[in-house]
Write a protein that holds these residues in place. Structure first.
Motif, mmCIF file in Angstrom:
data_model
loop_
_atom_site.group_PDB
_atom_site.id
_atom_site.type_symbol
_atom_site.label_atom_id
_atom_site.label_comp_id
_atom_site.label_asym_id
_atom_site.label_seq_id
_atom_site.Cartn_x
_atom_site.Cartn_y
_atom_site.Cartn_z
ATOM 1 N N ARG A 68 11.348 6.696 5.584
ATOM 2 C CA ARG A 68 12.662 7.320 5.463
ATOM 3 C C ARG A 68 13.186 7.613 6.862
ATOM 4 N NH1 ARG A 68 11.846 12.010 1.767
ATOM 5 N NH2 ARG A 68 11.770 13.195 3.702
ATOM 6 N N ASP A 69 14.491 7.487 7.059
ATOM 7 C CA ASP A 69 15.048 7.523 8.409
ATOM 8 C C ASP A 69 14.808 8.837 9.136
ATOM 9 O OD1 ASP A 69 16.784 8.954 6.804
ATOM 10 O OD2 ASP A 69 18.584 7.818 7.357
ATOM 11 N N ASP A 70 14.667 9.958 8.410
ATOM 12 C CA ASP A 70 14.450 11.227 9.093
ATOM 13 C C ASP A 70 13.056 11.340 9.706
ATOM 14 O OD1 ASP A 70 13.963 11.514 6.092
ATOM 15 O OD2 ASP A 70 12.858 13.236 6.872
ATOM 16 N N ARG A 71 12.160 10.421 9.363
ATOM 17 C CA ARG A 71 10.810 10.413 9.942
ATOM 18 C C ARG A 71 10.615 9.251 10.918
ATOM 19 N NH1 ARG A 71 8.258 15.287 9.528
ATOM 20 N NH2 ARG A 71 8.270 16.049 7.366
ATOM 21 N N LEU A 72 11.658 8.499 11.195
ATOM 22 C CA LEU A 72 11.527 7.327 12.060
ATOM 23 C C LEU A 72 11.065 7.710 13.460
ATOM 24 C CD1 LEU A 72 11.890 4.315 12.684
ATOM 25 C CD2 LEU A 72 14.310 4.800 13.147
ATOM 26 N N ASP A 73 11.693 8.701 14.072
ATOM 27 C CA ASP A 73 11.329 9.072 15.441
ATOM 28 C C ASP A 73 9.885 9.549 15.527
ATOM 29 O OD1 ASP A 73 13.842 8.408 16.316
ATOM 30 O OD2 ASP A 73 14.614 10.462 16.319
ATOM 31 N N ALA A 74 9.462 10.332 14.564
ATOM 32 C CA ALA A 74 8.075 10.816 14.560
ATOM 33 C C ALA A 74 7.098 9.643 14.441
ATOM 34 C CB ALA A 74 7.862 11.801 13.414
ATOM 35 N N GLY A 99 14.159 13.472 -2.132
ATOM 36 C CA GLY A 99 13.428 12.301 -2.592
ATOM 37 C C GLY A 99 14.073 11.614 -3.775
ATOM 38 N N ARG A 100 14.940 12.335 -4.496
ATOM 39 C CA ARG A 100 15.633 11.757 -5.658
ATOM 40 C C ARG A 100 17.078 11.423 -5.358
ATOM 41 N NH1 ARG A 100 11.446 14.577 -7.287
ATOM 42 N NH2 ARG A 100 10.392 14.119 -9.256
ATOM 43 N N GLY A 101 17.448 11.417 -4.100
ATOM 44 C CA GLY A 101 18.772 10.957 -3.719
ATOM 45 C C GLY A 101 19.889 11.951 -3.922
ATOM 46 N N VAL A 102 19.563 13.248 -4.165
ATOM 47 C CA VAL A 102 20.601 14.270 -4.304
ATOM 48 C C VAL A 102 20.980 14.818 -2.932
ATOM 49 C CG1 VAL A 102 21.180 16.513 -5.316
ATOM 50 C CG2 VAL A 102 19.769 14.878 -6.597
ATOM 51 N N LEU A 153 -0.637 -10.203 6.334
ATOM 52 C CA LEU A 153 0.549 -9.355 6.262
ATOM 53 C C LEU A 153 0.225 -8.121 5.432
ATOM 54 C CD1 LEU A 153 3.366 -12.022 5.721
ATOM 55 C CD2 LEU A 153 2.309 -11.238 7.839
ATOM 56 N N VAL A 154 0.409 -6.963 6.045
ATOM 57 C CA VAL A 154 0.033 -5.685 5.431
ATOM 58 C C VAL A 154 1.253 -4.777 5.427
ATOM 59 C CG1 VAL A 154 -1.427 -3.649 5.639
ATOM 60 C CG2 VAL A 154 -2.356 -5.909 6.184
ATOM 61 N N ALA A 155 1.613 -4.240 4.265
ATOM 62 C CA ALA A 155 2.751 -3.326 4.145
ATOM 63 C C ALA A 155 2.279 -1.986 3.604
ATOM 64 C CB ALA A 155 3.823 -3.911 3.223
ATOM 65 N N VAL A 156 2.821 -0.915 4.167
ATOM 66 C CA VAL A 156 2.590 0.423 3.642
ATOM 67 C C VAL A 156 3.952 1.045 3.376
ATOM 68 C CG1 VAL A 156 1.457 2.638 3.956
ATOM 69 C CG2 VAL A 156 0.495 0.594 5.040
ATOM 70 N N ASP A 157 4.208 1.351 2.127
ATOM 71 C CA ASP A 157 5.504 1.895 1.709
ATOM 72 C C ASP A 157 5.467 3.426 1.733
ATOM 73 O OD1 ASP A 157 8.100 1.892 0.773
ATOM 74 O OD2 ASP A 157 7.544 1.577 -1.323
ATOM 75 N N GLN A 158 6.639 4.016 1.894
ATOM 76 C CA GLN A 158 6.812 5.469 1.850
ATOM 77 C C GLN A 158 5.813 6.167 2.779
ATOM 78 O OE1 GLN A 158 7.446 7.050 -2.144
ATOM 79 N NE2 GLN A 158 8.099 5.034 -2.862
ATOM 80 N N ILE A 159 5.730 5.663 3.998
ATOM 81 C CA ILE A 159 4.785 6.194 4.971
ATOM 82 C C ILE A 159 5.152 7.617 5.387
ATOM 83 C CG2 ILE A 159 5.946 5.374 7.066
ATOM 84 C CD1 ILE A 159 2.217 4.903 6.472
ATOM 85 N N GLU A 160 6.389 8.040 5.092
ATOM 86 C CA GLU A 160 6.787 9.415 5.426
ATOM 87 C C GLU A 160 5.940 10.454 4.693
ATOM 88 O OE1 GLU A 160 9.414 8.057 2.001
ATOM 89 O OE2 GLU A 160 8.906 7.239 3.971
ATOM 90 N N ASP A 161 5.299 10.057 3.594
ATOM 91 C CA ASP A 161 4.480 11.009 2.838
ATOM 92 C C ASP A 161 3.306 11.543 3.665
ATOM 93 O OD1 ASP A 161 6.137 10.726 0.697
ATOM 94 O OD2 ASP A 161 4.755 9.572 -0.545
ATOM 95 N N GLY A 175 0.805 -1.207 0.000
ATOM 96 C CA GLY A 175 0.000 0.000 0.000
ATOM 97 C C GLY A 175 0.840 1.259 0.000
ATOM 98 N N ARG A 176 0.212 2.360 -0.350
ATOM 99 C CA ARG A 176 0.810 3.692 -0.318
ATOM 100 C C ARG A 176 -0.214 4.666 0.258
ATOM 101 N NH1 ARG A 176 4.540 5.137 -4.361
ATOM 102 N NH2 ARG A 176 4.349 7.225 -3.470
#
Length: 554
Positions: free
Chosen positions: A173-179, A348-351, A135-143, A82-83
């Motif tokens: 993404r790791d910068d949103r892990l704590d939140a 988001g594009r790795g720059v 089993l339920v996955a949600v990708d890019q949950i930082e959005d 999911g997204r």
């Protein structure tokens, strides 16, 4: 993957490049066997597993190319990934939920040929199969942290936490892990964390050679793969005068950089040769410059800026004169002279990479291996041809803008996509669906209907019965919301005719009949689709109508 699927790849590059791997590319996804097995084990045995890492480290690829195929082979009961934003473009008005995050998540869990039920709890219950956990996955949950989604985010997390017999995997993404841990951690009794890092040198060499061999039968000699890996691991700190001030070795290979190099390798493969020779020239910096230029060009197009200026700005702000990395603290609305949305797009594009510190977010170059190529690119950008912006890039930019809470930018990009692809019906369908979604989000129901009707005409030319049914349902629900009950009935009947097995279209039709006072007809339809579950949407509506017809309280 079937043998004929591998054959289909033989005419194409066996490396996806800057996009994630897809489930059909399982045999081309290599170097992550241990990580795939470990994440799968955690997901199967824990209530909540959080897979985290920086942008571009390969979380989505690991999920699609490694974890999901591993679980399918085990016979696990697993939903599609999911997204909460982006994903397949669909008419949001067709999904009966006021929560935009939930609407997108529900739509990514069901086939494109049907409509999802109203809520998360119902769809998870419908997906249950016996005693096995779902089993339920949600990708890019930082959005879900972008834009103004605080209430919707809390509602979504609460609904996921309340699900029974469900094991949840969230990719963030790791910068949103704590939140995420602060908001979701207390709702789950058993939380596991898995931090995804780069590729080991051995795994990186395997990820260079095996896809070529599997897809094309060609060979990358071990010495060539090892040379590419070694160059990817080598970080040079070069100052403005071109003098190398330091040299260091990175602990792991960044998968995004590896993909850039592999795509470059494929483009420069000597014609007619089945194997690369030992003296084949290694040009990792050139490959990384190409990847940076493409990423910066995409962001520049999305924000209608000059890519040369944006490239120069990135190098000046994030590479110090001595060649070292510079950190830029995030401002309230702008950082280093540009809107924060531009920096988020570059991250988001790795720059760039987002850092979380006590003083708040900050940005720096995503990886030290990019310092030298970014500095080189800034000196050459003026002589380069700007990357071509395709209509698909415009649609992606529109989706990113919507996730970022900027509907005006999303609308501009969707209109540019439509005008740039006047003769591409598929792009026209997606672009006008996005425009309808934007109007729907701002409650301009008339304009949303107009955009969806334009899409409906295009879908009819494609003879896509399922998509036509979904679009008819969306327009019908908008008609009902506008109080045009007669039109809603006609549209929903037509939708049910296109998708006769879809119970949720029939529920919407029953709702329209009830609104028109035809309660008996509505009850008859609901009896054919309702289940025994107390929270079943059809049963609840059926009970209310029966109470109204008998004159007793609902």
């Amino acid at each position: 993957m079937a043998a004929n699927s591998i054959t289909a790849f033989s005419e194409l590059c066996p490396f996806p490049g800057m996009r994630p791997y897809r489930p059909a590319e399982e045999l081309l996804f290599t170097g992550r066997d241990q990580e795939s097995a470990r994440v799968s084990e955690l997901w199967r045995t824990r209530n909540l597993t959080i897979l985290y890492g920086p942008a571009g480290i390969g979380k989505t690829s690991l999920l699609h190319g490694g974890v999901m195929p591993y679980l399918w082979r085990l016979g696990a009961n697993v939903l599609p990934v999911g997204r909460v934003s982006g994903g397949p473009i669909f008419p949001e008005a067709a999904v009966p939920s006021p929560n935009s995050l939930v609407r997108t998540l529900l739509r990514t869990w069901v086939p494109e040929t049907s409509l999802p039920p109203t809520g998360i709890r119902r769809i998870l219950r419908l997906a249950e199969r016996g005693p096995k956990p779902l089993l339920v996955a949600v990708d890019q949950i930082e959005d879900m942290y972008l834009g103004d989604h605080d209430d919707e985010r809390r509602e979504l997390l609460a609904a996921l936490a309340a699900a029974r017999n469900v094991h949840l995997l969230l990719c963030v993404r790791d910068d949103r892990l704590d939140a995420l841990l602060d908001e979701a951690g207390d709702g789950f009794p058993d939380v596991a964390l898995f931090g995804l890092g780069g590729l080991t040198p051995r795994a990186a060499a395997e990820a260079i050679g095996q896809p070529v061999r599997e897809a094309t039968g060609r060979a990358v000699p071990p010495a060539v793969a090892e040379a590419l890996v070694e160059e990817l691991l080598t970080v040079r700190i070069v100052d403005d005068s071109g003098t190398q001030r330091a040299r260091e070795r990175a602990p792991a290979v960044n998968p995004l950089h590896l993909q850039a190099v592999c795509r470059w390798m494929w483009r420069t493969w000597p014609e007619g040769e089945s194997s690369l020779s030992g003296d084949w020239p290694v040009s990792v910096d050139e490959a990384l410059r190409d990847a940076l230029w493409t990423a910066i060009g995409e962001v520049a197009a999305a924000f209608e800026r000059d890519p040369v200026r944006l490239c120069s700005w990135a190098a000046t702000r994030f590479v110090a004169p001595n060649g070292e990395a510079q950190v830029q603290p995030q401002g309230p609305a702008e950082t280093a002279g540009l809107p924060n949305a531009v920096l988020r797009a570059l991250s988001g594009r790795g720059v760039l990479r987002v850092l979380r510190a006590g003083d708040g977010p900050a940005y720096q170059v995503a990886d030290r291996r990019l310092l030298e190529p970014l500095g080189q690119l800034a000196h050459r950008a003026g002589s380069l041809t700007p990357p071509v912006t395709r209509p698909a890039d415009r649609l992606r930019a529109a989706a990113d803008a919507l996730a970022d809470g900027d509907p005006a930018r999303a609308e501009r990009q969707a209109r540019l996509a439509a005008s740039a692809a006047a003769h591409d019906i598929r792009v026209q369908i997606d672009a006008h669906t996005v425009l309808g979604n934007i109007a729907f989000a701002r409650r301009d129901l008339e304009q949303a209907q107009e955009a969806y009707r334009r899409v409906l005409v295009l879908l009819e030319t494609q003879q896509d019965e399922a998509a036509v049914g979904v679009m008819l349902a969306a327009i019908g629900r908008l008609s009902l919301a506008r109080g045009d009950v007669a039109a809603a009935q006609g549209l929903l009947r037509a939708a049910a005719g296109r998708l006769p097995a879809d119970p949720f279209i029939r529920i919407e039709l029953a709702r329209a009949l009830a609104e028109a006072g035809q309660r008996a007809a509505a009850v008859a339809i609901l009896r054919s689709v309702m289940t025994a579950a107390e929270d079943d949407e059809a049963r609840i509506l059926h009970g209310r109508l029966m109470a109204e017809m008998s004159g007793r309280p609902a």
